[in-house]
Design a protein around this motif. Structure first.
Motif, PDB file in Angstrom:
ATOM      1  N   ASN A   1      -8.990  -0.055   8.885  1.00 41.29           N
ATOM      2  CA  ASN A   1      -8.968   0.913   7.736  1.00 41.29           C
ATOM      3  C   ASN A   1      -8.300   0.336   6.673  1.00 41.29           C
ATOM      4  N   ILE A   2      -8.062   1.052   5.674  1.00 43.31           N
ATOM      5  CA  ILE A   2      -7.455   0.633   4.354  1.00 43.31           C
ATOM      6  C   ILE A   2      -6.018  -0.005   4.453  1.00 43.31           C
ATOM      7  N   LYS A   3      -5.302   0.656   5.408  1.00 38.43           N
ATOM      8  CA  LYS A   3      -3.804   0.179   5.557  1.00 38.43           C
ATOM      9  C   LYS A   3      -3.713  -1.162   6.071  1.00 38.43           C
ATOM     10  N   GLU A   4      -4.900  -1.428   7.030  1.00 37.00           N
ATOM     11  CA  GLU A   4      -4.658  -2.852   7.331  1.00 37.00           C
ATOM     12  C   GLU A   4      -5.243  -3.804   6.616  1.00 37.00           C
ATOM     13  N   ILE A   5      -6.111  -3.569   5.665  1.00 32.25           N
ATOM     14  CA  ILE A   5      -6.566  -4.364   4.477  1.00 32.25           C
ATOM     15  C   ILE A   5      -5.289  -4.621   3.700  1.00 32.25           C
ATOM     16  N   ALA A   6      -4.648  -3.807   3.603  1.00 32.38           N
ATOM     17  CA  ALA A   6      -3.633  -3.837   2.411  1.00 32.38           C
ATOM     18  C   ALA A   6      -2.464  -4.663   3.181  1.00 32.38           C
ATOM     19  N   ARG A   7      -2.232  -4.456   4.595  1.00 31.77           N
ATOM     20  CA  ARG A   7      -1.079  -5.352   5.135  1.00 31.77           C
ATOM     21  C   ARG A   7      -1.730  -6.996   5.136  1.00 31.77           C
ATOM     22  N   ARG A   8      -2.919  -7.074   5.600  1.00 35.12           N
ATOM     23  CA  ARG A   8      -3.321  -8.478   5.383  1.00 35.12           C
ATOM     24  C   ARG A   8      -3.267  -9.066   4.032  1.00 35.12           C
ATOM     25  N   ALA A   9      -3.554  -8.363   2.852  1.00 36.94           N
ATOM     26  CA  ALA A   9      -3.551  -8.809   1.578  1.00 36.94           C
ATOM     27  C   ALA A   9      -2.295  -9.008   0.907  1.00 36.94           C
ATOM     28  N   LYS A  10      -1.291  -8.116   1.557  1.00 36.27           N
ATOM     29  CA  LYS A  10       0.092  -8.004   1.314  1.00 36.27           C
ATOM     30  C   LYS A  10       0.153  -7.340  -0.273  1.00 36.27           C
ATOM     31  N   VAL A  11      -0.909  -6.139  -0.190  1.00 41.66           N
ATOM     32  CA  VAL A  11      -0.646  -5.331  -1.495  1.00 41.66           C
ATOM     33  C   VAL A  11      -0.519  -3.911  -0.973  1.00 41.66           C
ATOM     34  N   SER A  12      -0.342  -3.078  -1.838  1.00 39.87           N
ATOM     35  CA  SER A  12      -0.487  -1.684  -1.635  1.00 39.87           C
ATOM     36  C   SER A  12      -1.631  -0.933  -1.178  1.00 39.87           C
ATOM     37  N   VAL A  13      -1.607   0.013  -0.642  1.00 31.87           N
ATOM     38  CA  VAL A  13      -2.822   0.673  -0.154  1.00 31.87           C
ATOM     39  C   VAL A  13      -3.624   1.273  -1.502  1.00 31.87           C
ATOM     40  N   ALA A  14      -2.672   1.696  -2.578  1.00 31.85           N
ATOM     41  CA  ALA A  14      -3.504   2.029  -3.687  1.00 31.85           C
ATOM     42  C   ALA A  14      -4.063   0.832  -4.418  1.00 31.85           C
ATOM     43  N   THR A  15      -3.545  -0.245  -4.442  1.00 35.60           N
ATOM     44  CA  THR A  15      -4.340  -1.407  -4.905  1.00 35.60           C
ATOM     45  C   THR A  15      -5.703  -1.748  -4.333  1.00 35.60           C
ATOM     46  N   VAL A  16      -5.387  -1.635  -3.092  1.00 38.34           N
ATOM     47  CA  VAL A  16      -6.835  -1.750  -2.060  1.00 38.34           C
ATOM     48  C   VAL A  16      -7.837  -0.851  -2.460  1.00 38.34           C
ATOM     49  N   SER A  17      -7.420   0.136  -2.619  1.00 35.20           N
ATOM     50  CA  SER A  17      -8.420   1.400  -3.050  1.00 35.20           C
ATOM     51  C   SER A  17      -8.896   1.166  -4.365  1.00 35.20           C
ATOM     52  N   ARG A  18      -8.004   0.780  -5.226  1.00 36.84           N
ATOM     53  CA  ARG A  18      -8.700   0.543  -6.792  1.00 36.84           C
ATOM     54  C   ARG A  18      -9.373  -0.684  -6.637  1.00 36.84           C
ATOM     55  N   ALA A  19      -9.185  -1.710  -5.790  1.00 35.21           N
ATOM     56  CA  ALA A  19     -10.025  -2.903  -5.997  1.00 35.21           C
ATOM     57  C   ALA A  19     -11.472  -2.599  -5.223  1.00 35.21           C
TER      58      ALA A  19
ATOM     59  N   ASN B   1     -12.905   0.177  -5.497  1.00 38.23           N
ATOM     60  CA  ASN B   1     -13.566   1.020  -6.260  1.00 38.23           C
ATOM     61  C   ASN B   1     -13.814   0.200  -7.468  1.00 38.23           C
ATOM     62  N   ASN B   2     -13.730  -1.022  -7.414  1.00 39.92           N
ATOM     63  CA  ASN B   2     -13.779  -1.737  -8.752  1.00 39.92           C
ATOM     64  C   ASN B   2     -13.083  -1.332  -9.978  1.00 39.92           C
ATOM     65  N   ASP B   3     -11.941  -1.091  -9.990  1.00 40.04           N
ATOM     66  CA  ASP B   3     -10.931  -0.757 -10.990  1.00 40.04           C
ATOM     67  C   ASP B   3     -10.807  -1.781 -11.910  1.00 40.04           C
ATOM     68  N   PRO B   4     -10.909  -1.781 -13.036  1.00 43.09           N
ATOM     69  CA  PRO B   4     -10.730  -3.168 -14.037  1.00 43.09           C
ATOM     70  C   PRO B   4      -9.189  -3.369 -14.072  1.00 43.09           C
ATOM     71  N   LYS B   5      -8.462  -2.239 -13.669  1.00 41.76           N
ATOM     72  CA  LYS B   5      -6.891  -2.844 -13.830  1.00 41.76           C
ATOM     73  C   LYS B   5      -6.378  -3.969 -12.582  1.00 41.76           C
ATOM     74  N   VAL B   6      -7.483  -4.131 -11.329  1.00 40.56           N
ATOM     75  CA  VAL B   6      -6.941  -4.938 -10.519  1.00 40.56           C
ATOM     76  C   VAL B   6      -7.626  -6.454 -10.935  1.00 40.56           C
ATOM     77  N   THR B   7      -6.714  -7.522 -10.713  1.00 40.90           N
ATOM     78  CA  THR B   7      -7.122  -8.658 -11.095  1.00 40.90           C
ATOM     79  C   THR B   7      -8.301  -9.289 -10.459  1.00 40.90           C
ATOM     80  N   GLN B   8      -8.948 -10.267 -10.942  1.00 42.05           N
ATOM     81  CA  GLN B   8     -10.337 -10.751  -9.901  1.00 42.05           C
ATOM     82  C   GLN B   8      -9.933 -11.304  -8.782  1.00 42.05           C
ATOM     83  N   GLU B   9      -8.791 -12.102  -8.896  1.00 39.56           N
ATOM     84  CA  GLU B   9      -8.173 -12.778  -7.620  1.00 39.56           C
ATOM     85  C   GLU B   9      -7.787 -11.823  -6.582  1.00 39.56           C
ATOM     86  N   THR B  10      -7.127 -10.700  -6.796  1.00 37.47           N
ATOM     87  CA  THR B  10      -6.783  -9.484  -5.970  1.00 37.47           C
ATOM     88  C   THR B  10      -8.165  -8.891  -5.424  1.00 37.47           C
ATOM     89  N   LYS B  11      -8.985  -8.770  -6.327  1.00 36.76           N
ATOM     90  CA  LYS B  11     -10.108  -8.004  -5.941  1.00 36.76           C
ATOM     91  C   LYS B  11     -11.017  -8.986  -4.664  1.00 36.76           C
TER      92      LYS B  11
END
Length: 337
Positions: free
Chosen positions: A3-21, A23-33
């Motif tokens: 689930n999205i929480k597991e992705i956030a834990r492994r990426a060491k970012v927030s759940v909101a950041t994972v959701s934005r990434a 959904n191809n949100d331009p506010k998320v950096t290419q590296e994080t995406k």
């Protein structure tokens, strides 16, 4: 299940950041995406589309309502719609209204479930019941129909009249046929009505008389083509050529000719309308009208997605798109001049 929480834990970012990434949100950096997408791929994560749509109060699902999904005509239409929706990150949900059920029942059910962000529907005609339902829906829609007389809706249509007129002219002027039968579609179907009108007009302009028993009504199925072609071939005065209003009924004419031991085009010529994929592989290959079915689906999808993305709903003017036809001359006719 990932689930999205597991992705956030492994990426060491927030759940909101994972959701934005995701959904191809331009506010998320290419590296994080890239990191989020890499982890999502490793976990074989698939987003819950229904939950996402509910949360965002939007939907990236396009409904495509068809009267049938077994006919090759509809397969090509689906292909055209899906190609465009996929390019724009939408999913296509194909829904069969079934030939013998009320389209209105299917449409009411689909519109109530809240899953769709837009709708494409293929209809035989635009009647009062359909108009009433469409007047109440808030989701964007596009109609595929032979009838373009309404000014209230976005409609994509094949140029039925020109296609049938050109084919009839070809049979008379190029081939020299005078005894021409026509198997029409259902009388309440707009495509069928336009095609038979063009057939009659072209015959009248060329001084060709059409006996009443040379005009028979089918339902666009292969089975109808077999049954009605047998009737025509059993007449005392037989036609020289049968113009079937679609290729599926033309296939039925081939079956009937085989049952009667007749050769196409030497004993009976056959032409169709649509140019479905299999028509080129019949023996002999079928002379027909290309309706550019896949292109019709593409145009409908492009029109709908443009409508969904448009912010000028109050100023929107319904569009009418007519798809040009082309004669495809093969070997199911011959010159008898």
């Amino acid at each position: 299940m990932p689930n999205i929480k597991e992705i956030a834990r492994r990426a060491k970012v927030s759940v909101a950041t994972v959701s934005r990434a995701l959904n191809n949100d331009p506010k998320v950096t290419q590296e994080t995406k890239k990191l989020v997408l890499k982890i999502a791929d490793e976990l074989n994560y698939r987003p819950n589309i229904v939950a996402r749509n509910f949360a965002k109060k939007t939907s990236n699902i396009i409904g495509l309502i068809l009267p049938d999904i077994t006919d090759e005509f509809f397969s090509e239409l689906i292909k055209g719609v899906d190609e465009i929706t996929y390019q724009h990150n939408y999913f296509t949900m194909v829904i069969s209204s079934h030939r013998y059920l009320q389209l209105e029942n299917t449409l009411n059910s689909v519109l109530r479930n809240g899953l769709l962000g837009g709708l494409i529907l293929l209809v035989p005609n635009i009647n009062k019941n359909l108009k009433h339902i469409l007047s109440q829906t808030k989701i964007p829609f596009v109609i595929i129909s032979g009838g373009m007389h309404t000014t209230d809706y976005d409609v994509v249509s094949v140029d039925n009249y020109q296609g049938a007129y050109d084919m009839t002219n070809y049979l008379i002027k190029k081939c020299g046929y005078k005894k021409i039968a026509h198997i029409s579609g259902p009388k309440e179907n707009d495509d069928a009505k336009i095609r038979i009108k063009a057939f009659k007009d072209a015959c009248a302009e060329n001084g060709i008389n059409i006996p009443n028993n040379f005009l028979v009504e089918g339902d666009f199925t292969r089975e109808a083509g077999v049954r009605l072609a047998m009737e025509l071939l059993n007449l005392k005065t037989k036609p020289e050529v049968i113009f079937a209003a679609n290729d599926m009924m033309a296939l039925g004419c081939y079956d009937a000719a085989a049952k009667k031991g007749l050769s196409i085009p030497d004993d009976i010529a056959v032409v169709g309308f649509d140019n479905i994929f299999v028509s080129q592989y019949l023996n002999p290959p079928l002379t027909t009208v290309s309706a550019q079915i896949e292109d019709e689906g593409k145009k409908a999808a492009e029109l709908l997605i443009g409508k969904i993305k448009s912010n000028n709903a109050s100023n929107y003017q319904p569009k009418k798109i007519k798809i040009a036809t082309e004669l495809i001359i093969r070997n199911s006719t011959k010159s008898i001049k």
